[in-house]
Design an enzyme around this catalytic site. Structure first.
Site, mmCIF file in Angstrom:
data_model
loop_
_atom_site.group_PDB
_atom_site.id
_atom_site.type_symbol
_atom_site.label_atom_id
_atom_site.label_comp_id
_atom_site.label_asym_id
_atom_site.label_seq_id
_atom_site.Cartn_x
_atom_site.Cartn_y
_atom_site.Cartn_z
ATOM 1 N N HIS A 14 -18.138 -13.533 -30.015
ATOM 2 C CA HIS A 14 -19.371 -14.043 -31.040
ATOM 3 C C HIS A 14 -20.346 -13.090 -30.451
ATOM 4 O O HIS A 14 -21.067 -12.594 -29.327
ATOM 5 C CB HIS A 14 -19.336 -15.144 -30.896
ATOM 6 C CG HIS A 14 -20.565 -15.755 -31.143
ATOM 7 N ND1 HIS A 14 -20.851 -17.240 -31.748
ATOM 8 C CD2 HIS A 14 -21.723 -15.606 -31.707
ATOM 9 C CE1 HIS A 14 -22.178 -17.586 -32.588
ATOM 10 N NE2 HIS A 14 -23.051 -16.284 -32.170
ATOM 11 N N HIS A 16 -23.736 -10.406 -32.498
ATOM 12 C CA HIS A 16 -24.788 -9.839 -32.984
ATOM 13 C C HIS A 16 -24.978 -8.628 -32.562
ATOM 14 O O HIS A 16 -25.594 -8.093 -31.743
ATOM 15 C CB HIS A 16 -25.802 -10.596 -33.223
ATOM 16 C CG HIS A 16 -25.394 -12.080 -34.240
ATOM 17 N ND1 HIS A 16 -25.122 -12.463 -35.275
ATOM 18 C CD2 HIS A 16 -25.296 -12.646 -32.753
ATOM 19 C CE1 HIS A 16 -24.778 -13.392 -35.028
ATOM 20 N NE2 HIS A 16 -24.956 -14.704 -34.093
ATOM 21 N N HIS A 194 -22.116 -20.558 -38.212
ATOM 22 C CA HIS A 194 -22.604 -20.613 -37.135
ATOM 23 C C HIS A 194 -23.151 -21.871 -37.458
ATOM 24 O O HIS A 194 -23.361 -22.092 -38.313
ATOM 25 C CB HIS A 194 -23.925 -20.383 -36.706
ATOM 26 C CG HIS A 194 -24.170 -18.835 -36.389
ATOM 27 N ND1 HIS A 194 -23.580 -17.722 -36.233
ATOM 28 C CD2 HIS A 194 -24.400 -18.074 -35.176
ATOM 29 C CE1 HIS A 194 -23.110 -16.682 -36.038
ATOM 30 N NE2 HIS A 194 -24.655 -17.245 -34.368
ATOM 31 N N GLU A 197 -25.101 -25.370 -33.674
ATOM 32 C CA GLU A 197 -26.091 -25.059 -32.693
ATOM 33 C C GLU A 197 -27.368 -26.174 -32.611
ATOM 34 O O GLU A 197 -27.146 -25.984 -31.664
ATOM 35 C CB GLU A 197 -25.972 -22.782 -33.063
ATOM 36 C CG GLU A 197 -27.316 -22.682 -31.926
ATOM 37 C CD GLU A 197 -27.355 -20.894 -32.554
ATOM 38 O OE1 GLU A 197 -27.758 -21.148 -33.501
ATOM 39 O OE2 GLU A 197 -27.429 -20.717 -31.604
ATOM 40 N N ASP A 275 -23.230 -13.305 -27.553
ATOM 41 C CA ASP A 275 -24.123 -13.248 -28.738
ATOM 42 C C ASP A 275 -25.496 -12.618 -28.771
ATOM 43 O O ASP A 275 -24.835 -11.329 -29.889
ATOM 44 C CB ASP A 275 -24.695 -15.146 -28.818
ATOM 45 C CG ASP A 275 -25.392 -15.815 -30.548
ATOM 46 O OD1 ASP A 275 -25.427 -15.273 -31.156
ATOM 47 O OD2 ASP A 275 -26.222 -16.458 -30.224
ATOM 48 N N ASP A 276 -26.558 -12.368 -28.700
ATOM 49 C CA ASP A 276 -27.277 -11.695 -27.834
ATOM 50 C C ASP A 276 -27.817 -10.463 -27.018
ATOM 51 O O ASP A 276 -28.873 -11.560 -26.271
ATOM 52 C CB ASP A 276 -28.780 -12.584 -28.736
ATOM 53 C CG ASP A 276 -28.590 -12.331 -30.021
ATOM 54 O OD1 ASP A 276 -28.035 -11.763 -30.969
ATOM 55 O OD2 ASP A 276 -28.508 -13.302 -30.643
HETATM 56 N N1 HPA Z 1 -28.100 -18.306 -34.607
HETATM 57 C C1 HPA Z 1 -28.225 -17.623 -35.717
HETATM 58 N N2 HPA Z 1 -28.457 -16.840 -36.066
HETATM 59 C C2 HPA Z 1 -28.197 -15.915 -35.070
HETATM 60 C C3 HPA Z 1 -27.510 -15.923 -34.109
HETATM 61 C C4 HPA Z 1 -27.487 -17.217 -33.326
HETATM 62 O O1 HPA Z 1 -27.782 -17.924 -32.214
HETATM 63 N N3 HPA Z 1 -27.960 -14.650 -33.305
HETATM 64 C C5 HPA Z 1 -28.424 -13.528 -34.469
HETATM 65 N N4 HPA Z 1 -28.874 -14.794 -35.599
HETATM 66 ZN ZN ZN Z 2 -24.756 -16.081 -32.834
#
Ligand code: HPA
Ligand code: ZN
Length: 340
Positions: A14, A16, A194, A197, A275-276
């Site tokens: 996971h 991006h 996703h 969350e 994630d990011d």
């Molecule tokens: N959630 C939803 N969209 C996203 C995320 C996330 O954590 N990171 C990049 N796009």
């Molecule tokens: Zn994500």
């Protein structure tokens, strides 16, 4: 524990790729492409990364992606991420990209995919890191736009293993994309989404039933539905959890409140991911260490996150067996292999 985690083999599921854009590279690309950014220095960019929720992050994140223009830019972005993988002993990674973030700005789909794919191939041959690419639809846009994006991806089927769903979860439930996911499955793509969350546990159930997903990205709100948690134990539907992201976006108040270790001990197929990382304060090792610091875990439990990720990955079965052996060797011989 810290040393064990640092060199433990890891699998990321996971990530991006646009979220791995570090402020220094953002500045370099802005200069290269003569694009104005509303910051004076990389430090100022970092200071701006204070988020209240998912949407406040997404607004800044899409703005950051504007500096990505040429194939070389996407290559450089991906190559920089692979260096981080190497440093953290990530042996396999399955990365997301958001084509609509770029095609909306007039960047060709092929520019994006060729840049990312080129770097991943080099990562495989030079760094020994295997990989897959997953294309995400932006859920704040409509399904027609997702259909157009799927159409654009068809000539690159050999480079894209699956489709996913990201961006604003609230107000954009899985059912909005049931049609395009059905088409993607019929075209042979794997699917992920996703869910759970910021959105409710029901989104996890709907993603499974309406989108045919092979795994759920995040999914931490599953604990709001006891029956769902029991199902997740039974089916081993993987959850790609992103601990530092969840704290930065205030899904949990702090790491001591995070449910990932509890879910691991209940027998869910939970994994740790970044994630990011450029926005949330760390790559794979930082995420593992933050979890281990707040929730004392054994070496075997830390390794279980990697075993889960291997199980959840889109790696062919023979290669999965080899990766499991690698991890088992590491656990068995630790610490001798790194001190000798
Ligand atoms: N959630 C939803 N969209 C996203 C995320 C996330 O954590 N990171 C990049 N796009
Ligand atoms: Zn994500």
């Amino acid at each position: 524990m810290k040393a064990f985690i640092q060199t433990l083999p890891k699998v990321e599921l996971h990530l991006h790729i646009e979220g791995s854009l570090e402020p220094e590279l953002m500045f370099e690309l802005a200069k290269r492409n003569q694009i104005e950014i509303p910051f004076d220095s990389p430090e100022q960019v970092r200071e701006a990364y204070q988020f209240e929720n998912l949407q406040s992050f997404l607004d800044i994140y899409y703005q950051g992606a504007n500096v990505l223009v040429t194939e070389q830019d996407f290559y450089d972005l991906t190559w920089a991420y692979l260096q981080r993988c190497k440093a953290d002993n990530v042996i396999h990674t399955e990365i997301f990209f958001d084509p609509q973030t770029h095609t909306q700005r007039g960047i060709a789909f092929e520019t994006v995919i060729n840049g990312i794919y080129g770097a991943l191939k080099q990562g495989e041959s030079e760094l020994g890191i295997s990989s897959q690419i997953i294309m995400c639809f932006l859920r704040h846009l409509d399904e027609d736009d997702a259909f157009k994006t799927l159409e654009q991806a068809l000539p690159y089927k050999d480079k894209i293993i699956g489709v996913g769903l990201d961006s604003s979860e609230q107000g954009n439930p899985p059912e909005k994309f049931a049609g395009v996911f059905k088409k993607a499955l019929a075209e042979g793509f794997k699917t992920v989404a996703h869910a759970g969350e910021e959105g409710p546990a029901q989104n996890i159930i709907d993603a499974e039933e309406m989108l045919g997903v092979s795994r759920i990205d995040h999914g931490v709100r599953c604990t709001e539905d006891r029956k769902l948690v029991q199902e997740l134990v039974k089916t081993r539907m993987p959850l790609t959890v992103c601990p530092l992201s969840n704290i930065k976006l205030k899904v949990f108040e702090d790491m001591s409140q995070h449910n990932i270790v509890d879910l691991l001990r209940k027998g869910l197929c939970v994994t740790i991911n970044s994630d990011d990382p450029a926005y949330f304060g760390g790559y794979m090792n930082d995420n593992f260490l933050a979890v281990a610091e707040a929730h004392p875990i054994t070496d075997e439990e830390a390794a279980q996150f990697t075993y889960n990720a291997i199980e959840a990955s889109f790696i062919p079965d023979e290669k999965k067996a080899l990766m499991r052996e690698l991890v088992t060797d590491y656990v068995f011989h630790y610490p001798y292999e790194i001190t000798s």
